[in-house]
Design a protein around this motif. Sequence first.
Motif, PDB file in Angstrom:
ATOM      1  N   VAL A 130       0.838  -1.199   0.000  1.00  0.00           N
ATOM      2  CA  VAL A 130       0.000   0.000   0.000  1.00  0.00           C
ATOM      3  C   VAL A 130       0.876   1.253   0.000  1.00  0.00           C
ATOM      4  O   VAL A 130       0.493   2.283  -0.539  1.00  0.00           O
ATOM      5  CB  VAL A 130      -0.940   0.002   1.223  1.00  0.00           C
ATOM      6  CG1 VAL A 130      -1.746   1.284   1.301  1.00  0.00           C
ATOM      7  CG2 VAL A 130      -1.875  -1.205   1.179  1.00  0.00           C
ATOM      8  N   LEU A 131       2.041   1.134   0.621  1.00  0.00           N
ATOM      9  CA  LEU A 131       2.969   2.269   0.606  1.00  0.00           C
ATOM     10  C   LEU A 131       3.899   2.074  -0.587  1.00  0.00           C
ATOM     11  O   LEU A 131       4.850   1.286  -0.531  1.00  0.00           O
ATOM     12  CB  LEU A 131       3.760   2.325   1.913  1.00  0.00           C
ATOM     13  CG  LEU A 131       2.912   2.593   3.170  1.00  0.00           C
ATOM     14  CD1 LEU A 131       3.740   2.411   4.436  1.00  0.00           C
ATOM     15  CD2 LEU A 131       2.308   3.993   3.130  1.00  0.00           C
ATOM     16  N   ILE A 132       3.579   2.786  -1.691  1.00  0.00           N
ATOM     17  CA  ILE A 132       4.393   2.602  -2.889  1.00  0.00           C
ATOM     18  C   ILE A 132       4.979   3.938  -3.320  1.00  0.00           C
ATOM     19  O   ILE A 132       5.312   4.761  -2.480  1.00  0.00           O
ATOM     20  CB  ILE A 132       3.610   1.878  -4.003  1.00  0.00           C
ATOM     21  CG1 ILE A 132       2.430   2.709  -4.503  1.00  0.00           C
ATOM     22  CG2 ILE A 132       3.108   0.515  -3.517  1.00  0.00           C
ATOM     23  CD1 ILE A 132       1.867   2.241  -5.822  1.00  0.00           C
ATOM     24  N   LYS A 133       5.073   4.174  -4.602  1.00  0.00           N
ATOM     25  CA  LYS A 133       5.821   5.314  -5.132  1.00  0.00           C
ATOM     26  C   LYS A 133       4.914   6.143  -6.021  1.00  0.00           C
ATOM     27  O   LYS A 133       4.131   5.593  -6.782  1.00  0.00           O
ATOM     28  CB  LYS A 133       6.996   4.738  -5.941  1.00  0.00           C
ATOM     29  CG  LYS A 133       7.966   5.741  -6.492  1.00  0.00           C
ATOM     30  CD  LYS A 133       9.117   4.982  -7.146  1.00  0.00           C
ATOM     31  CE  LYS A 133      10.082   5.913  -7.833  1.00  0.00           C
ATOM     32  NZ  LYS A 133      11.304   5.176  -8.216  1.00  0.00           N
ATOM     33  N   SER A 134       5.055   7.430  -5.946  1.00  0.00           N
ATOM     34  CA  SER A 134       4.193   8.302  -6.735  1.00  0.00           C
ATOM     35  C   SER A 134       4.596   8.295  -8.205  1.00  0.00           C
ATOM     36  O   SER A 134       5.778   8.366  -8.539  1.00  0.00           O
ATOM     37  CB  SER A 134       4.279   9.733  -6.190  1.00  0.00           C
ATOM     38  OG  SER A 134       3.363  10.552  -6.868  1.00  0.00           O
ATOM     39  N   PHE A 156       8.637  10.610   0.050  1.00  0.00           N
ATOM     40  CA  PHE A 156       7.214  10.300   0.213  1.00  0.00           C
ATOM     41  C   PHE A 156       6.892   8.927  -0.370  1.00  0.00           C
ATOM     42  O   PHE A 156       7.456   8.520  -1.375  1.00  0.00           O
ATOM     43  CB  PHE A 156       6.361  11.353  -0.514  1.00  0.00           C
ATOM     44  CG  PHE A 156       6.505  12.735   0.060  1.00  0.00           C
ATOM     45  CD1 PHE A 156       5.561  13.226   0.959  1.00  0.00           C
ATOM     46  CD2 PHE A 156       7.582  13.542  -0.281  1.00  0.00           C
ATOM     47  CE1 PHE A 156       5.692  14.500   1.501  1.00  0.00           C
ATOM     48  CE2 PHE A 156       7.727  14.814   0.264  1.00  0.00           C
ATOM     49  CZ  PHE A 156       6.781  15.292   1.157  1.00  0.00           C
ATOM     50  N   TYR A 157       5.975   8.250   0.293  1.00  0.00           N
ATOM     51  CA  TYR A 157       5.315   7.113  -0.329  1.00  0.00           C
ATOM     52  C   TYR A 157       4.089   7.651  -1.069  1.00  0.00           C
ATOM     53  O   TYR A 157       3.664   8.792  -0.846  1.00  0.00           O
ATOM     54  CB  TYR A 157       4.814   6.114   0.715  1.00  0.00           C
ATOM     55  CG  TYR A 157       5.858   5.537   1.631  1.00  0.00           C
ATOM     56  CD1 TYR A 157       6.649   4.468   1.221  1.00  0.00           C
ATOM     57  CD2 TYR A 157       6.037   6.038   2.924  1.00  0.00           C
ATOM     58  CE1 TYR A 157       7.591   3.915   2.077  1.00  0.00           C
ATOM     59  CE2 TYR A 157       6.973   5.489   3.780  1.00  0.00           C
ATOM     60  CZ  TYR A 157       7.759   4.426   3.360  1.00  0.00           C
ATOM     61  OH  TYR A 157       8.682   3.882   4.204  1.00  0.00           O
ATOM     62  N   LEU A 205      -0.016   6.193  -2.145  1.00  0.00           N
ATOM     63  CA  LEU A 205      -0.963   5.087  -2.062  1.00  0.00           C
ATOM     64  C   LEU A 205      -1.315   4.648  -3.489  1.00  0.00           C
ATOM     65  O   LEU A 205      -1.423   5.490  -4.380  1.00  0.00           O
ATOM     66  CB  LEU A 205      -2.227   5.529  -1.311  1.00  0.00           C
ATOM     67  CG  LEU A 205      -1.989   6.077   0.096  1.00  0.00           C
ATOM     68  CD1 LEU A 205      -3.334   6.431   0.755  1.00  0.00           C
ATOM     69  CD2 LEU A 205      -1.234   5.087   0.967  1.00  0.00           C
ATOM     70  N   ILE A 211      -0.385  11.015  -1.129  1.00  0.00           N
ATOM     71  CA  ILE A 211       1.012  10.782  -0.764  1.00  0.00           C
ATOM     72  C   ILE A 211       1.161  10.749   0.761  1.00  0.00           C
ATOM     73  O   ILE A 211       0.344  11.297   1.501  1.00  0.00           O
ATOM     74  CB  ILE A 211       1.960  11.810  -1.406  1.00  0.00           C
ATOM     75  CG1 ILE A 211       1.604  13.223  -0.941  1.00  0.00           C
ATOM     76  CG2 ILE A 211       1.936  11.729  -2.913  1.00  0.00           C
ATOM     77  CD1 ILE A 211       2.688  13.838  -0.161  1.00  0.00           C
ATOM     78  N   ASP A 232      -2.109  11.081  -7.084  1.00  0.00           N
ATOM     79  CA  ASP A 232      -1.836  10.161  -5.972  1.00  0.00           C
ATOM     80  C   ASP A 232      -2.105  10.819  -4.634  1.00  0.00           C
ATOM     81  O   ASP A 232      -1.825  12.011  -4.451  1.00  0.00           O
ATOM     82  CB  ASP A 232      -0.346   9.764  -5.963  1.00  0.00           C
ATOM     83  CG  ASP A 232       0.029   8.839  -7.104  1.00  0.00           C
ATOM     84  OD1 ASP A 232      -0.764   7.928  -7.404  1.00  0.00           O
ATOM     85  OD2 ASP A 232       1.116   9.035  -7.684  1.00  0.00           O
TER      86      ASP A 232
END
Lengths: 587, 587
Positions: free
Chosen positions: A167-171, A190-191, A193, A180, A178
């Motif tokens: 769930v914590l990915i990359k923009s 930042f991660y 979602l 963030i 996104d």
Amino acid sequence: MLRTHTCGELRLSHLNQTVTISGWVQGVRDKGSLIWIDLRDRYGITQITIETENIAADIVSLARTLGREYVISVSGKVSERYSKSDKIPTGEIEIIPDSIRLLNKSITPPFTIEDDTDGGDDLRMRYRYLDIRRNPVRKNLELRHRMAIETRNFLDGLNFLEVETPVLIKSTPEGARDFIVPSRINQGEFYALPQSPQTFKQLLMVGGFDRYYQIVKCFRDEDLRADRQPEFTQIDCEMAFVEQEDVLQTFESLVSYLFKKIKGIEVPTLQRMTYAHAMQYYGNDKPDTRFDMTFCDLTSTVKGKGFKVFDEAQIVLAICAKGAANYTRKQIDELTDFVKRPQIGCTGLIYCRFEANGSAKSSVDKFFNEEELLKWKAATRAEAGDLLLILAGEETRTRKAMSELRLEMGTRLGLRDKNTFSCLWVIDFPLLEWNDETSRWHAMHHPFTSPKPEDIPLLNTQPGQVRANAYDMVINGVEVGGGSIRIFNKELQAKMFELLGFSPQEAVNQFGFLMNAFEYGAPPHGGIAFGFDRLCSLFGGADVIRDFIAFPKNNSGRDVMIDSPSVISQEQLNELGIVLNNTGNKD
Amino acid sequence: MLRTHTCGELRLSHLNQTVTISGWVQGVRDKGSLIWIDLRDRYGITQITIETENIAADIVSLARTLGREYVISVSGKVSERYSKSDKIPTGEIEIIPDSIRLLNKSITPPFTIEDDTDGGDDLRMRYRYLDIRRNPVRKNLELRHRMAIETRNFLDGLNFLEVETPVLIKSTPEGARDFIVPSRINQGEFYALPQSPQTFKQLLMVGGFDRYYQIVKCFRDEDLRADRQPEFTQIDCEMAFVEQEDVLQTFESLVSYLFKKIKGIEVPTLQRMTYAHAMQYYGNDKPDTRFDMTFCDLTSTVKGKGFKVFDEAQIVLAICAKGAANYTRKQIDELTDFVKRPQIGCTGLIYCRFEANGSAKSSVDKFFNEEELLKWKAATRAEAGDLLLILAGEETRTRKAMSELRLEMGTRLGLRDKNTFSCLWVIDFPLLEWNDETSRWHAMHHPFTSPKPEDIPLLNTQPGQVRANAYDMVINGVEVGGGSIRIFNKELQAKMFELLGFSPQEAVNQFGFLMNAFEYGAPPHGGIAFGFDRLCSLFGGADVIRDFIAFPKNNSGRDVMIDSPSVISQEQLNELGIVLNNTGNKD
């Protein structure tokens, strides 16, 4: 032990058993010598009957203090009712209590806990924990549970594995905006979602997982339109070593299974309709095929008769409303107003009635005689008693307007029954669509969608003509799922990013891991994602997905029950290394 | 059609059928007249056999270009092998190809795709999509899938409903640190990601949902220790109209079902151990009960004999290591070093051997004669051949140290077999624990945990003595799940917040919605949450949860495969109305 049975399960077969049930007081009727309590839980309602003269005084006095939504536990004997009710499954029995225990009181609820409540939307959302006590809302969420578990078991039976993706990915800027999440440990970073697990499911295919699914939350920070939620749920699926046909058959079988299992409905083999056909005959890439009323192009038939509206139009389209020749002037005026609304934007509506006696009468009789009108009748295959509705103008806008008018007429003629289901595949979507604002091509599905192999040569010359191996499942005019066969070749993926205006460096920064993965033996793969909230609402015969989400947000993205989003402490901001920009500048 | 069968399913019963299989080249052996290709997919390996002289030249030349991890599709006839293999289920057959299609090439992987790979942890995480091609990792994720689906079907059978609770919720300072999500539409306000769906599942109980579960992602922004993940998965459950006993029996039956279904193991009825007992005999609230070696308190036995270490100690504890009297000096020294490590912090270790001949020999013979040592023997129920290990000092620290030593000895004596499972409930936890740092009481489980009714009077006088209706499930020394019966009364909840140092205003701001909900007929309820990653790793016989997560993060909370967290664009920051604080001040 607070209960031995639920409030929904006792029958005559339990006669004379001593039982304990717990629940909420739905209502109390006090006739002096008799008091009845209707006790409710998730499973049903059971009647408690108190003969005040034959029972301990403390039970009677407690019973007389009970209000609606009080929580009690009742122990007693199952007894046959004197006057039975066939309205509820427990209607043949009642409980003669030995004891009643008050578990909790309730103040008066802000709305009635009934199937038809007096609570408005806002109030119901603020007290959602009371709203979900009502049968219709609870049944929606029970349906959702059942849909999920049946989906899982069906896919499990086909060797699909449910894999949880992060769930914590990359923009990534392609697509919607996104949400963030600031990283505390890595300040300034930042991660994001996930808008979908797209790249992860493709990596699972590269990783040999072969058949993946997940019922998964996704997130989009969009300006919310009615019935859009910032967090929503997908049935997300991917398969390796497949061509489009394999994917269509697999997920057609899933949806047929769900219809059979949940609704008891046999769905016929799904029609396949090309995007081009859908646009030509329905003006819409998600046609409602519960009814026909397809577009008929009258352009060549009607031009050159001196009627300026037609003569100057790029296109003249008609639909034939069966049996609507008897529409009144008022009804026609309503339709005219409908197409003139700013959202639709037509300048007017032309009609032609084909009367039972064979004559024709149009709103443009000045320009078209009976003979001409009969040509229209032939072209549209209209019959006596039908009403022709005609729009003219610029092609794209006219098709769109006619699509709206068609749906409106479908509704007015009762052709859009919520308990009738018409499912189809729309296929052969364009790969790209031109965006005037950004002056570049955008991916119609997403940048990972594969062009049809035979159209690849057109990528350099006529990108707009390239068709994708992409498909949508449409039910009753709603796109419930969409997917594609993916690119699995690094060079083609790089070419696609280039077409979409990514610099090579941007492509590597954002999707380098995927393009690298393609170098290590990526298999052919493709998949689909279903909008689960929407699918549930469709199965539930409702229009609004919010009713199928336990704790939805409102149109401002706010959860009014818990009052979120909300301010956080300065300490939290400090820890994250961020400062609020108080200028209020949203740009 | 890219395949008719998988690489794991062909048998002699398919003899002479024409099939198509697709997969990855595991290896090629070229003997000139014969070329064998091992083709692998998720389901197994099938051998392709090419007799170079009896086959089209293009197949031979393609076969000779194939490298490891190339992706091919092979059509041909199923044939009986000349020399059969009993190492793989397809070992009796081979495919004689009619055609081979190269689907994709592969560059050389950074590590071998074998059960025992040459890739280190970092490399495997960076190329996780290759790592998951390996059998051990794939099997872990298959186990996880199976655990999830069996859990769901079991709970569904008990009328539990899976309800999705929101991911974008509200920040609450009690507990661990929240991940927060800036709201763009409501600038200056933030969502938080849930540390658990605790309040929502309680609201579902207030809403009459009765039996809820969810396999759900949760989030904690903690400083990561080894094997902690910022996002993790729970089996989250709640029931209404229950007492502690109902919850224990329900979830004991779930875990027994999983052991039976997944591992074929019959789990005996779970032992119930009080927290007090666990601390006294194991020095630990999650005792590893695969072996005994419980603590024996020798304090009164050993004091007053002139040995200062014992005389000045608050407590003297012994464990009896069965059959370890023959431990060498070197082994004893290792144990002494073990307890002297800073993490454990003892000043020394005293031992006493009970030899086979009945004599006793201790490291403190100067102070204790044989007669005294035999008293120790009697007190600890040691037998000839056993080794007594003794620690002395301040009570809390000594219990903790002895717990570590006990586990170490269990490991050394081979008493902690990963394929043996010992499950128990630890019950009667204290409600509160004092925190010296904040100088206030903290909730041992969480602020919603109910005190035992008989202990409620102590809340005002001796809060530390109040026991909670809280329970943990412990398997092999690992807390796999924990829960409690909840407070369902507004006044008691307010009292609890007060004890935890909330001002009334803070309590209302953060949990007002829950306390309000309690006014509308909240039923008695309680639940449990299992750490799903941990439960899977336990079932998989592994220590590390990361091996049971498809795309885990490293100990800095970073996904090294996609390189996240990462910087975002200035435009994104502007839209959210936040500015980075570049002072680098983390406080």
